[in-house]
Design an enzyme around this catalytic site. Structure first.
Site, PDB file in Angstrom:
ATOM      1  N   HIS A 138       0.845  -1.203   0.000  1.00 48.41           N
ATOM      2  CA  HIS A 138       0.000   0.000   0.000  1.00 48.41           C
ATOM      3  C   HIS A 138       0.880   1.253   0.000  1.00 48.41           C
ATOM      4  CE1 HIS A 138      -2.912  -2.750   2.281  1.00 48.41           C
ATOM      5  NE2 HIS A 138      -3.626  -2.358   1.243  1.00 48.41           N
TER       6      HIS A 138
ATOM      7  N   SER B 255       0.059  -8.675   1.522  1.00 53.41           N
ATOM      8  CA  SER B 255      -1.399  -8.591   1.564  1.00 53.41           C
ATOM      9  C   SER B 255      -1.820  -8.367   3.010  1.00 53.41           C
ATOM     10  CB  SER B 255      -2.004  -9.900   1.046  1.00 53.41           C
ATOM     11  OG  SER B 255      -3.362  -9.984   1.395  1.00 53.41           O
TER      12      SER B 255
HETATM   13  P1  AMP Z   1      -6.642  -3.363  -0.503  1.00 53.97           P
HETATM   14  O1  AMP Z   1      -6.445  -2.599   0.765  1.00 53.97           O
HETATM   15  O2  AMP Z   1      -6.276  -4.803  -0.398  1.00 53.97           O
HETATM   16  O3  AMP Z   1      -7.983  -3.121  -1.140  1.00 53.97           O
HETATM   17  O4  AMP Z   1      -5.580  -2.767  -1.518  1.00 53.97           O
HETATM   18  C1  AMP Z   1      -5.542  -1.396  -1.829  1.00 53.97           C
HETATM   19  C2  AMP Z   1      -4.630  -1.192  -3.011  1.00 53.97           C
HETATM   20  O5  AMP Z   1      -3.310  -1.651  -2.684  1.00 53.97           O
HETATM   21  C3  AMP Z   1      -5.085  -2.003  -4.235  1.00 53.97           C
HETATM   22  O6  AMP Z   1      -4.907  -1.220  -5.406  1.00 53.97           O
HETATM   23  C4  AMP Z   1      -4.157  -3.187  -4.210  1.00 53.97           C
HETATM   24  O7  AMP Z   1      -3.948  -3.767  -5.469  1.00 53.97           O
HETATM   25  C5  AMP Z   1      -2.880  -2.559  -3.686  1.00 53.97           C
HETATM   26  N1  AMP Z   1      -1.994  -3.579  -3.130  1.00 53.97           N
HETATM   27  C6  AMP Z   1      -2.319  -4.555  -2.236  1.00 53.97           C
HETATM   28  N2  AMP Z   1      -1.254  -5.362  -2.018  1.00 53.97           N
HETATM   29  C7  AMP Z   1      -0.245  -4.890  -2.778  1.00 53.97           C
HETATM   30  C8  AMP Z   1       1.113  -5.293  -2.997  1.00 53.97           C
HETATM   31  N3  AMP Z   1       1.633  -6.362  -2.398  1.00 53.97           N
HETATM   32  N4  AMP Z   1       1.872  -4.563  -3.847  1.00 53.97           N
HETATM   33  C9  AMP Z   1       1.346  -3.474  -4.479  1.00 53.97           C
HETATM   34  N5  AMP Z   1       0.079  -3.043  -4.315  1.00 53.97           N
HETATM   35  C10 AMP Z   1      -0.707  -3.738  -3.489  1.00 53.97           C
END
Ligand code: AMP
Length: 287
Positions: free
Chosen positions: A37, A185
């Protein structure tokens, strides 16, 4: 950094910024922030005068109530990380604030939303489009940053921007990984120690499959990935598909498309992990 919970307050502040001709960049998240993030946030800070990050665990994109309830929430830590990363506005609304009334909109993304994540999480992408379109309306960003870990999600958002004629540029950002290859993640923190030790096999197997792709068929590579992971008792492959990276139509032969993408979802206990890999296969190959 200012933290806002109200749509009205955020809109007022951003109107002031726009009057000063400031560019607004935006990173939507569900919190429980990690370095993946933060890489998006840093990218946004570098390219825009104002960086807005949202934290909202959006109920309409969860097809499984237990998954929603178990989703990690670390608001205090998130605030500190965002402050340090240079975020200007943190938007952390309540459910009532985002959905004063139920959102009944249905988006049609065609095939994009019918395969892989779309097939296995019914309604997921519709919920994503509902929340992201609302956030784009409230914030009015010039640029918005999304991670390639959620590869299919980027295609969905780009399709939504196109069909709604929104004035926002979508910036895809590379997947950040732990030292052992596991894609970062928020869900990784739900893994037990033993599960955490096995989870990197997902990324390692995908990487190995990229080497195999130079002299094996698509079918053989798919079987290799699924069988290798399913042999590990703590892992269960939900799907693994190799597809056209734009349409997500599955391929059966490497020459069907350039730079096919392999997308996977694996259950590690109750924790659902996703990842993907691009295959750099020479086009002269015919099998
Ligand atoms: P989320 O909080 O899981 O909805 O993710 C928010 C944003 O962060 C989304 O655009 C995800 O694709 C991105 N994101 C999550 N994990 C990663 C990662 N390991 N590397 C890069 N971006 C990420």
């Amino acid at each position: 950094m200012k933290t806002l919970n109200s749509v009205k307050d955020l809109k007022n502040l951003l109107t002031q910024e726009r009057l000063k001709n400031k560019n607004i960049g935006f990173v939507p998240t569900m919190g429980a922030l990690h370095d993946g993030h933060l890489s998006l946030v840093k990218h946004c800070v570098r390219e825009n005068e104002v960086c807005v990050v949202s934290i909202f665990v959006n109920p309409t994109q969860f097809n499984d109530k237990n998954d929603l309830d178990a989703y990690p929430r670390t608001p205090e830590k998130d605030r500190t990380l965002l402050q340090t990363a240079g975020c200007n506005y943190l938007f952390a609304p309540s459910e009532k604030e985002m959905y004063p009334e139920p959102d009944t909109r249905t988006f049609n993304f065609g095939n994009l939303a019918c395969v892989m994540e779309g097939e296995h999480r019914p309604g997921h992408f519709n919920g994503v489009a509902q929340i992201v379109s609302k956030l784009f309306n409230i914030i009015g960003p010039c640029k918005a940053y999304f991670g390639e870990k959620d590869f299919q999600q980027i295609a969905i958002i780009q399709q939504m921007v196109k069909s709604l004629h929104l004035n926002v540029q979508i910036i895809p950002c590379p997947t950040l990984r732990e030292a052992d290859g596991l894609a970062m993640s928020s869900r990784n923190q739900l893994l037990s120690d033993e599960q955490r030790r096995k989870a990197p096999l997902i990324a390692q197997t995908l990487k190995e499959s990229a080497t195999l792709a130079t002299n094996k068929t698509v079918r053989e590579v798919k079987d290799f990935v699924t069988n290798t992971l399913n042999k590990e008792p703590l892992l269960r492959v939900e799907y693994f598909e190799i597809a056209n990276r734009h349409t997500f139509t599955p391929i059966t032969c490497w020459t069907e498309t350039t730079l096919p993408i392999g997308c996977i979802a694996v259950f590690c206990g109750n924790v659902r992990l996703i990842d993907n890999i691009t295959y750099f296969v020479p086009q002269i190959q015919t099998n």
